[in-house]
Motif scaffolding. Structure first.
Motif, PDB file in Angstrom:
ATOM      1  N   ASP A 117      -1.456   9.297  20.123  1.00 48.89           N
ATOM      2  CA  ASP A 117      -1.826   9.538  18.552  1.00 48.89           C
ATOM      3  C   ASP A 117      -3.065  10.501  18.590  1.00 48.89           C
ATOM      4  O   ASP A 117      -3.674  10.691  19.450  1.00 48.89           O
ATOM      5  CB  ASP A 117      -2.036   8.335  17.911  1.00 48.89           C
ATOM      6  CG  ASP A 117      -3.164   7.495  18.668  1.00 48.89           C
ATOM      7  OD1 ASP A 117      -3.749   7.804  19.546  1.00 48.89           O
ATOM      8  OD2 ASP A 117      -3.441   6.511  17.677  1.00 48.89           O
ATOM      9  N   LYS A 125       2.198  11.534  11.207  1.00 47.23           N
ATOM     10  CA  LYS A 125       2.211  10.289  10.270  1.00 47.23           C
ATOM     11  C   LYS A 125       3.151   9.461  10.403  1.00 47.23           C
ATOM     12  O   LYS A 125       3.407   8.223   9.660  1.00 47.23           O
ATOM     13  CB  LYS A 125       2.456  10.985   8.923  1.00 47.23           C
ATOM     14  CG  LYS A 125       1.478  11.869   8.511  1.00 47.23           C
ATOM     15  CD  LYS A 125       1.480  12.271   6.747  1.00 47.23           C
ATOM     16  CE  LYS A 125       0.197  12.965   6.359  1.00 47.23           C
ATOM     17  NZ  LYS A 125       0.833  14.415   5.844  1.00 47.23           N
ATOM     18  N   LEU A 126       4.103   9.564  11.628  1.00 48.80           N
ATOM     19  CA  LEU A 126       4.918   8.527  11.797  1.00 48.80           C
ATOM     20  C   LEU A 126       4.439   7.137  12.369  1.00 48.80           C
ATOM     21  O   LEU A 126       3.520   7.101  13.118  1.00 48.80           O
ATOM     22  CB  LEU A 126       5.973   8.872  13.122  1.00 48.80           C
ATOM     23  CG  LEU A 126       6.777  10.192  12.858  1.00 48.80           C
ATOM     24  CD1 LEU A 126       7.753  10.642  13.835  1.00 48.80           C
ATOM     25  CD2 LEU A 126       7.781  10.230  11.307  1.00 48.80           C
ATOM     26  N   SER A 127       5.360   6.121  11.908  1.00 50.57           N
ATOM     27  CA  SER A 127       4.853   4.522  12.410  1.00 50.57           C
ATOM     28  C   SER A 127       5.336   4.435  14.026  1.00 50.57           C
ATOM     29  O   SER A 127       5.820   5.438  14.410  1.00 50.57           O
ATOM     30  CB  SER A 127       5.576   3.629  11.713  1.00 50.57           C
ATOM     31  OG  SER A 127       7.042   3.935  11.687  1.00 50.57           O
ATOM     32  N   LYS A 128       4.775   3.589  14.704  1.00 46.05           N
ATOM     33  CA  LYS A 128       5.054   3.292  15.982  1.00 46.05           C
ATOM     34  C   LYS A 128       6.565   3.311  16.304  1.00 46.05           C
ATOM     35  O   LYS A 128       6.989   3.907  17.058  1.00 46.05           O
ATOM     36  CB  LYS A 128       4.334   1.632  16.528  1.00 46.05           C
ATOM     37  CG  LYS A 128       3.043   1.977  17.053  1.00 46.05           C
ATOM     38  CD  LYS A 128       2.913   0.893  18.060  1.00 46.05           C
ATOM     39  CE  LYS A 128       1.785   1.445  19.169  1.00 46.05           C
ATOM     40  NZ  LYS A 128       0.886   0.513  18.907  1.00 46.05           N
ATOM     41  N   LYS A 129       7.284   2.679  15.510  1.00 49.94           N
ATOM     42  CA  LYS A 129       8.731   2.603  15.685  1.00 49.94           C
ATOM     43  C   LYS A 129       9.500   3.780  15.414  1.00 49.94           C
ATOM     44  O   LYS A 129      10.177   4.165  16.303  1.00 49.94           O
ATOM     45  CB  LYS A 129       9.392   1.461  14.569  1.00 49.94           C
ATOM     46  CG  LYS A 129      10.791   1.266  14.772  1.00 49.94           C
ATOM     47  CD  LYS A 129      11.008  -0.005  13.787  1.00 49.94           C
ATOM     48  CE  LYS A 129      12.612   0.100  13.511  1.00 49.94           C
ATOM     49  NZ  LYS A 129      13.150   0.793  12.461  1.00 49.94           N
ATOM     50  N   ASP A 130       8.816   4.709  14.366  1.00 44.40           N
ATOM     51  CA  ASP A 130       9.677   5.938  14.424  1.00 44.40           C
ATOM     52  C   ASP A 130       9.127   6.907  15.446  1.00 44.40           C
ATOM     53  O   ASP A 130       9.971   7.937  15.977  1.00 44.40           O
ATOM     54  CB  ASP A 130       9.126   6.590  12.829  1.00 44.40           C
ATOM     55  CG  ASP A 130       9.780   5.845  11.835  1.00 44.40           C
ATOM     56  OD1 ASP A 130      10.855   5.229  12.130  1.00 44.40           O
ATOM     57  OD2 ASP A 130       9.394   5.834  10.728  1.00 44.40           O
ATOM     58  N   LEU A 131       7.972   6.808  15.915  1.00 47.06           N
ATOM     59  CA  LEU A 131       7.504   7.663  17.149  1.00 47.06           C
ATOM     60  C   LEU A 131       8.483   7.270  18.319  1.00 47.06           C
ATOM     61  O   LEU A 131       8.791   8.213  18.949  1.00 47.06           O
ATOM     62  CB  LEU A 131       6.001   7.394  17.358  1.00 47.06           C
ATOM     63  CG  LEU A 131       4.858   7.875  16.837  1.00 47.06           C
ATOM     64  CD1 LEU A 131       3.530   7.392  17.108  1.00 47.06           C
ATOM     65  CD2 LEU A 131       5.020   9.254  16.894  1.00 47.06           C
ATOM     66  N   HIS A 132       8.680   5.874  18.565  1.00 49.27           N
ATOM     67  CA  HIS A 132       9.763   5.720  19.529  1.00 49.27           C
ATOM     68  C   HIS A 132      11.197   6.519  19.272  1.00 49.27           C
ATOM     69  O   HIS A 132      11.546   7.019  20.427  1.00 49.27           O
ATOM     70  CB  HIS A 132       9.956   4.238  19.837  1.00 49.27           C
ATOM     71  CG  HIS A 132      10.735   3.589  20.650  1.00 49.27           C
ATOM     72  ND1 HIS A 132      10.372   3.697  22.093  1.00 49.27           N
ATOM     73  CD2 HIS A 132      12.216   3.440  20.686  1.00 49.27           C
ATOM     74  CE1 HIS A 132      11.605   3.404  22.804  1.00 49.27           C
ATOM     75  NE2 HIS A 132      12.593   3.212  21.926  1.00 49.27           N
TER      76      HIS A 132
END
Ligand SMILES: Nc1ncnc2c1ncn2[C@@H]1O[C@H](COP(=O)(O)OP(=O)(O)OP(=O)(O)O)[C@@H](O)[C@H]1O
Ligand SMILES: [Mg+2]
Length: 217
Positions: free
Chosen positions: A56, A71-78
């Motif tokens: 990040d 701005k993505l969440s951890k899940k969306d980053l994955h």
């Protein structure tokens, strides 16, 4: 395709802070083949990890096409990484308990590809590791591990390919072979960013991005 604006990256250690990236502004177009060059510790891997959404940012924004990656969440980053990014890590990051064949199989299993054998054998052939598929990473030389890591990234077949010193452990003959493969992939429309200390590798790229002490020159 990639737009980094005022990116800051600070690592917070025990009683110390390292400003690894300082106000980095960078645009990379679709289907560019870029090299990133700079001294050891200048922030090249940090920059590549941020572009690959592996790490990040401390400040600034990162847009990938219209996706606000910073701005993505951890899940969306994955999900973002899985869909768009393949990475050749500086330390190879092979799975030690898997054979070479199984390491190369990982990106195909992630995409639920059914007919895998031919794809794996083809990629192994392209980087010259066909005779090593049954071995384990600990049984390989540094250069062989590096070529395995490159084959895995080729198999992942994403629109963005990020390579952290992909020829760092290779002799000149193998470096040329790997750069030929990277050039081939580039011609299929992929966007490729290569961190390198090697002038010959950099000169095969469209553009050289130079970084000094966390700043892009
Ligand atoms: N996880 C971390 N924690 C703390 N500091 C870090 C971390 N990773 C990198 N750094 C520091 O950030 C700075 C940039 O490191 P980076 O790995 O990006 O350099 P580099 O340009 O890739 O160097 P090299 O050519 O040696 O691979 C260095 O000062 C390094 O010590
Ligand atoms: Mg590095």
């Amino acid at each position: 395709m990639i737009r980094l604006s005022h990116i800051e990256k600070t690592y917070f250690g025990k009683g110390n802070e390292t400003h690894a990236l300082k106000n980095v502004n960078l645009k990379i177009q679709d289907n560019e083949l870029c090299a990133i060059m700079g001294a050891s510790g200048s922030g090249k891997s940090t920059l590549l990890h941020i572009i690959g959404a592996m790490d990040d940012v401390t400040g600034g924004s990162y847009l990938y096409n219209d996706i606000p990656v910073s701005k993505l969440s951890k899940k969306d980053l994955h999900g973002f990484r899985k869909k768009y990014v393949s990475f050749v890590f500086q330390n190879f990051a092979l799975i030690e308990r898997y054979s070479v064949y199984e390491n190369l199989e990982v990106p195909l299993l992630a995409r639920s590809v059914k007919k895998r054998k031919h794809i794996i054998e083809d990629a192994a052939e392209r980087v010259g590791i066909s005779d090593l598929l049954r071995k384990y990473p600990s049984e390989l030389s540094g250069g062989q591990q590096q070529r395995c890591a490159i084959a895995r990234a080729l198999i992942a077949d994403t629109e963005l390919l990020l390579c952290d010193e992909p020829t760092g452990a290779l002799d000149s003959e193998n470096s040329i072979k790997i750069m030929d493969e990277i050039a081939k992939i580039h011609r299929t429309g992929k966007t490729i960013i290569i961190v390198t200390h090697d002038d010959e590798v950099a000169h095969r790229c469209d553009r050289i991005i130079r970084i000094t002490d966390g700043c892009i020159l």
